[in-house]
Write a protein that holds these residues in place. Sequence first.
Motif, PDB file in Angstrom:
ATOM      1  N   VAL A 179      11.205  10.485  29.569  1.00  0.00           N
ATOM      2  CA  VAL A 179      12.567  11.032  29.506  1.00  0.00           C
ATOM      3  C   VAL A 179      13.456  10.460  30.593  1.00  0.00           C
ATOM      4  CG1 VAL A 179      13.951  13.131  29.561  1.00  0.00           C
ATOM      5  CG2 VAL A 179      11.697  13.160  28.455  1.00  0.00           C
ATOM      6  N   LEU A 180      12.995  10.566  31.848  1.00  0.00           N
ATOM      7  CA  LEU A 180      13.872  10.160  32.948  1.00  0.00           C
ATOM      8  C   LEU A 180      14.147   8.655  32.932  1.00  0.00           C
ATOM      9  CD1 LEU A 180      15.460  11.082  35.396  1.00  0.00           C
ATOM     10  CD2 LEU A 180      13.406  10.750  36.791  1.00  0.00           C
ATOM     11  N   ALA A 181      13.129   7.851  32.593  1.00  0.00           N
ATOM     12  CA  ALA A 181      13.319   6.395  32.602  1.00  0.00           C
ATOM     13  C   ALA A 181      14.432   5.940  31.657  1.00  0.00           C
ATOM     14  CB  ALA A 181      11.999   5.691  32.276  1.00  0.00           C
ATOM     15  N   PRO A 182      14.417   6.351  30.365  1.00  0.00           N
ATOM     16  CA  PRO A 182      15.526   5.926  29.493  1.00  0.00           C
ATOM     17  C   PRO A 182      16.867   6.533  29.875  1.00  0.00           C
ATOM     18  CG  PRO A 182      14.019   7.395  28.326  1.00  0.00           C
ATOM     19  CD  PRO A 182      13.359   7.036  29.601  1.00  0.00           C
ATOM     20  N   VAL A 183      16.856   7.781  30.377  1.00  0.00           N
ATOM     21  CA  VAL A 183      18.109   8.395  30.825  1.00  0.00           C
ATOM     22  C   VAL A 183      18.688   7.616  31.996  1.00  0.00           C
ATOM     23  CG1 VAL A 183      19.108  10.451  31.912  1.00  0.00           C
ATOM     24  CG2 VAL A 183      17.548  10.702  29.977  1.00  0.00           C
ATOM     25  N   LEU A 184      17.825   7.185  32.906  1.00  0.00           N
ATOM     26  CA  LEU A 184      18.269   6.416  34.065  1.00  0.00           C
ATOM     27  C   LEU A 184      18.975   5.134  33.631  1.00  0.00           C
ATOM     28  CD1 LEU A 184      18.199   5.926  37.177  1.00  0.00           C
ATOM     29  CD2 LEU A 184      15.965   4.855  36.833  1.00  0.00           C
ATOM     30  N   HIS A 185      18.438   4.462  32.639  1.00  0.00           N
ATOM     31  CA  HIS A 185      19.048   3.215  32.182  1.00  0.00           C
ATOM     32  C   HIS A 185      20.263   3.461  31.303  1.00  0.00           C
ATOM     33  CE1 HIS A 185      14.795   1.939  33.011  1.00  0.00           C
ATOM     34  NE2 HIS A 185      15.477   1.069  33.725  1.00  0.00           N
ATOM     35  N   GLY A 186      20.376   4.691  30.776  1.00  0.00           N
ATOM     36  CA  GLY A 186      21.510   4.996  29.918  1.00  0.00           C
ATOM     37  C   GLY A 186      22.734   5.496  30.659  1.00  0.00           C
ATOM     38  N   VAL A 187      22.534   6.413  31.625  1.00  0.00           N
ATOM     39  CA  VAL A 187      23.688   7.046  32.277  1.00  0.00           C
ATOM     40  C   VAL A 187      23.847   6.651  33.739  1.00  0.00           C
ATOM     41  CG1 VAL A 187      23.527   9.016  30.723  1.00  0.00           C
ATOM     42  CG2 VAL A 187      22.384   9.122  32.945  1.00  0.00           C
ATOM     43  N   GLY A 188      22.839   5.976  34.304  1.00  0.00           N
ATOM     44  CA  GLY A 188      22.969   5.532  35.683  1.00  0.00           C
ATOM     45  C   GLY A 188      22.240   6.429  36.663  1.00  0.00           C
ATOM     46  N   TRP A 189      22.142   5.940  37.892  1.00  0.00           N
ATOM     47  CA  TRP A 189      21.347   6.576  38.943  1.00  0.00           C
ATOM     48  C   TRP A 189      21.813   8.002  39.249  1.00  0.00           C
ATOM     49  CZ3 TRP A 189      17.254   4.728  42.023  1.00  0.00           C
ATOM     50  CH2 TRP A 189      16.959   5.519  43.140  1.00  0.00           C
ATOM     51  N   THR A 190      23.071   8.176  39.607  1.00  0.00           N
ATOM     52  CA  THR A 190      23.560   9.473  40.080  1.00  0.00           C
ATOM     53  C   THR A 190      23.460  10.535  39.002  1.00  0.00           C
ATOM     54  OG1 THR A 190      25.086   8.382  41.622  1.00  0.00           O
ATOM     55  CG2 THR A 190      25.530  10.686  41.078  1.00  0.00           C
ATOM     56  N   ALA A 191      23.917  10.228  37.800  1.00  0.00           N
ATOM     57  CA  ALA A 191      23.889  11.213  36.726  1.00  0.00           C
ATOM     58  C   ALA A 191      22.466  11.591  36.347  1.00  0.00           C
ATOM     59  CB  ALA A 191      24.633  10.673  35.502  1.00  0.00           C
ATOM     60  N   ALA A 192      21.555  10.621  36.322  1.00  0.00           N
ATOM     61  CA  ALA A 192      20.174  10.906  35.927  1.00  0.00           C
ATOM     62  C   ALA A 192      19.480  11.803  36.937  1.00  0.00           C
ATOM     63  CB  ALA A 192      19.399   9.598  35.754  1.00  0.00           C
ATOM     64  N   PHE A 193      19.565  11.472  38.220  1.00  0.00           N
ATOM     65  CA  PHE A 193      18.855  12.264  39.223  1.00  0.00           C
ATOM     66  C   PHE A 193      19.539  13.608  39.468  1.00  0.00           C
ATOM     67  CE2 PHE A 193      16.788   8.230  40.133  1.00  0.00           C
ATOM     68  CZ  PHE A 193      15.498   8.635  40.437  1.00  0.00           C
ATOM     69  N   ALA A 194      20.859  13.640  39.469  1.00  0.00           N
ATOM     70  CA  ALA A 194      21.555  14.921  39.652  1.00  0.00           C
ATOM     71  C   ALA A 194      21.309  15.836  38.459  1.00  0.00           C
ATOM     72  CB  ALA A 194      23.053  14.674  39.840  1.00  0.00           C
ATOM     73  N   GLY A 195      21.309  15.274  37.242  1.00  0.00           N
ATOM     74  CA  GLY A 195      21.036  16.092  36.067  1.00  0.00           C
ATOM     75  C   GLY A 195      19.636  16.659  36.072  1.00  0.00           C
ATOM     76  N   SER A 196      18.661  15.864  36.515  1.00  0.00           N
ATOM     77  CA  SER A 196      17.287  16.375  36.561  1.00  0.00           C
ATOM     78  C   SER A 196      17.123  17.503  37.567  1.00  0.00           C
ATOM     79  CB  SER A 196      16.321  15.230  36.898  1.00  0.00           C
ATOM     80  OG  SER A 196      16.523  14.772  38.230  1.00  0.00           O
ATOM     81  N   ALA A 197      17.959  17.504  38.627  1.00  0.00           N
ATOM     82  CA  ALA A 197      17.871  18.570  39.631  1.00  0.00           C
ATOM     83  C   ALA A 197      18.153  19.942  39.044  1.00  0.00           C
ATOM     84  CB  ALA A 197      18.838  18.277  40.779  1.00  0.00           C
ATOM     85  N   ALA A 198      18.881  19.998  37.915  1.00  0.00           N
ATOM     86  CA  ALA A 198      19.164  21.286  37.284  1.00  0.00           C
ATOM     87  C   ALA A 198      17.893  21.994  36.832  1.00  0.00           C
ATOM     88  CB  ALA A 198      20.103  21.082  36.087  1.00  0.00           C
ATOM     89  N   ALA A 199      16.822  21.229  36.563  1.00  0.00           N
ATOM     90  CA  ALA A 199      15.562  21.852  36.155  1.00  0.00           C
ATOM     91  C   ALA A 199      15.010  22.767  37.245  1.00  0.00           C
ATOM     92  CB  ALA A 199      14.540  20.778  35.800  1.00  0.00           C
ATOM     93  N   GLY A 200      15.276  22.432  38.504  1.00  0.00           N
ATOM     94  CA  GLY A 200      14.833  23.300  39.590  1.00  0.00           C
ATOM     95  C   GLY A 200      15.485  24.668  39.538  1.00  0.00           C
ATOM     96  N   LEU A 201      16.762  24.711  39.182  1.00  0.00           N
ATOM     97  CA  LEU A 201      17.449  25.999  39.066  1.00  0.00           C
ATOM     98  C   LEU A 201      16.930  26.798  37.875  1.00  0.00           C
ATOM     99  CD1 LEU A 201      21.104  24.786  39.756  1.00  0.00           C
ATOM    100  CD2 LEU A 201      19.483  25.801  41.374  1.00  0.00           C
ATOM    101  N   VAL A 202      16.550  26.103  36.810  1.00  0.00           N
ATOM    102  CA  VAL A 202      16.047  26.786  35.611  1.00  0.00           C
ATOM    103  C   VAL A 202      14.756  27.546  35.913  1.00  0.00           C
ATOM    104  CG1 VAL A 202      15.109  26.409  33.298  1.00  0.00           C
ATOM    105  CG2 VAL A 202      17.168  25.193  34.020  1.00  0.00           C
ATOM    106  N   VAL A 203      13.821  26.932  36.655  1.00  0.00           N
ATOM    107  CA  VAL A 203      12.557  27.616  36.928  1.00  0.00           C
ATOM    108  C   VAL A 203      12.681  28.627  38.060  1.00  0.00           C
ATOM    109  CG1 VAL A 203      11.159  25.703  36.077  1.00  0.00           C
ATOM    110  CG2 VAL A 203      11.779  25.778  38.497  1.00  0.00           C
ATOM    111  N   LEU A 204      13.731  28.508  38.875  1.00  0.00           N
ATOM    112  CA  LEU A 204      13.895  29.435  39.995  1.00  0.00           C
ATOM    113  C   LEU A 204      14.209  30.845  39.514  1.00  0.00           C
ATOM    114  CD1 LEU A 204      13.924  29.556  43.090  1.00  0.00           C
ATOM    115  CD2 LEU A 204      16.368  29.035  43.017  1.00  0.00           C
ATOM    116  N   VAL A 205      14.914  30.976  38.400  1.00  0.00           N
ATOM    117  CA  VAL A 205      15.330  32.300  37.922  1.00  0.00           C
ATOM    118  C   VAL A 205      14.137  33.173  37.524  1.00  0.00           C
ATOM    119  CG1 VAL A 205      16.648  33.527  36.158  1.00  0.00           C
ATOM    120  CG2 VAL A 205      17.605  31.472  37.234  1.00  0.00           C
ATOM    121  N   PRO A 206      13.250  32.757  36.595  1.00  0.00           N
ATOM    122  CA  PRO A 206      12.101  33.614  36.280  1.00  0.00           C
ATOM    123  C   PRO A 206      11.153  33.783  37.460  1.00  0.00           C
ATOM    124  CG  PRO A 206      11.898  31.477  35.213  1.00  0.00           C
ATOM    125  CD  PRO A 206      13.278  31.542  35.763  1.00  0.00           C
ATOM    126  N   LEU A 207      11.098  32.797  38.339  1.00  0.00           N
ATOM    127  CA  LEU A 207      10.252  32.920  39.522  1.00  0.00           C
ATOM    128  C   LEU A 207      10.687  34.110  40.372  1.00  0.00           C
ATOM    129  CD1 LEU A 207       8.278  31.971  41.724  1.00  0.00           C
ATOM    130  CD2 LEU A 207       9.960  30.264  42.406  1.00  0.00           C
TER     131      LEU A 207
END
Length: 487
Positions: A179-207
Motif C-alpha cells: 500500500v505505502l509503496a505505490p501511494v508514495l510514488h503516486g502522491v509524493g513523500w509528504t502526502a504519503a507519510f503524513a496520510g499514514s500517520a492518521a492510522a495512529g489516531l485511529v487505533v488510539l481511540v479504542p485503546l
Amino acid sequence: MTAGPKGAGPAGGTAAAAGARGAGPEDPPGGGKAVAVWCIGVAVYFVAVIFRTSLGVAGLEAADRFHVGASALASFSLLQLLVYAGMQVPVGLMVDRLGTKKVLTLGAVLFTTGQLGFALSPSYEMALAARALLGCGDALTFISVLRLGTRWFPARRGPLMAQLAGLVGMAGNLVSTLVLAPVLHGVGWTAAFAGSAAAGLVVLVPLVLFLRDHPEGHEPAPRARTGGAGFVRRQIKESWSEPGTRLGLWVHFTTQFPAMVFLLLWGMPFLIEAQGLTRSTAGGLLTLVVASNMALGLVYGQIIGRRQAARIPLALGTVGLTALLWGAVLAYPGGHAPMWLLITLCLVLGGCGPASMIGFDFARPANPPERQGTASGITNMGGFIASMTTLLTVGLLLDATGDDYRIAFSAVFVLEALGVHRILGLRRRALAREADRGRATAPARSTAPVTAPVTAPAAPRVPGPGTEPQPRRTARPLPESAGRETP
C-alpha cells in the motif's frame, strides 16, 4: 503440608511455583472478551510496524530527498533500532509497574508524532530525530502486547498468542510493501507519510476507551512499595540470572536479524541494484517474505504449543537454512541469481520472524509473572541489536567497496555464527533448569485428585515426620511433595 481441596492454594512455596509456571486455577479464562481486548492491542502494534518498516520501501527516495549515501541512509534505521533496543528493558519495567494500557497509549502518541515529523522534515537531521521518536514509541508496543496475551489467555496458549502477535506485525509490513509503496510514488513523500500517520489516531481511540490490563477477577497480587532504583536493579538482575532469559535473548538475536535487515532497508536496493530486478518484481519478493512469515508463524506456534522439545531444532534449523540460502545467492556465478533461488531465499527468510518468537518461549517459563515484562524486554533486545549492527555494517561496507553487496552481506554469517555459539553454550543449563521446575510440580498432578476425595474419611491420624497427617489407603505417611494440590 496438607492436601487442600481442588482449587485451594497449597501451603509453602507451591503457589509461587504454580504462578511461575503460569498454570493453575488462576489462569485467565480467555474467551470473546479476551480476543476483543487483545485485538485492540495488536492493532496498535500493527500500525507501529507499518511506521517502522515504511522506510524499507522508501530507501532510494529517502537518499534522493536528503542527499545522503548508503551509510547515512542506514543511520535512519540504525538510530530507530538503537532507540528501540535500548528501550526494551525500561519498557519491560514500565509494563510491570504501570500496566499495559498506559504504556501502549504513550507508545501510540509517540510513534504517530514521529511518523508525522518524518513526513514534514525538511532536513536530514530533523528526519533522524523523527525516526528516533518513532522508534521510542514503537518500542513500547510489542512487550505490552505480549503482556496482554499472558494476562487474558491461559498459559497453554502463550506460544500461539505470541506467534499470532508476530503474524499481525508482519501484516503491517505487508501494508508497507503493498500500500505505502505505490501511494508514495503516486502522491509524493509528504502526502504519503503524513496520510499514514492518521492510522495512529485511529487505533488510539479504542485503546483509550476500551482496553483493560486484565480480566475482572484476575487482578495481579498487590506488591509492597519498593525503592525505584533498587526495584529496577533487582528485576534486571533476577531476570538475567535465569539461563532461560539469556537463551531467549540469543535465540532472538540469531534468528530475527537476516529478515529484519532485508525488509527494513537493504532488501529493495539489493534486489534492484545487485540482482537487476525491476522495482515491482523486487516489491513482489519482499511481499513473499512477509507472506511466508505469516504462514510459518501459524505452523511454528502450533508445533511449539504441542511439543516444547521442538524449540531448539526449529531455531537452529531456521538459522542453518537461512545461512545456506544466503550463501547460495551471494556466491552464484555471474552475480545475478536465478529467480527460483531468490524466491527460495525469500521463503526461507519468512521463517526468521517465527523462529525469533521462540526466544520468548524460553524466557517465559524461566520467570514469574511479576518479571515477565522485564524478561521479555531483555529477550526482545537480541534481534534488534543484531539488526542494527548488521544495518550499519552493510552500509559501511557498501560505501567502502563501491556497492559490492557480496562483501557487504557477508556480515550476516559472522553474527549468525556468534549467535549459534551462544545458543549451544546455554541450552543445556536452560533446559535442565526448566525441567527441574517441571519435576518439582509434577507430583501434584497425579496424587491429589485421587486420594483426597476418596480416602479422606478413613485416613489414620498418624503424623509423618515434618508433615501433618496425610490421607491415604495405608497407614504410612506420605513424603512432603505428595501432598501438593493438583491445579
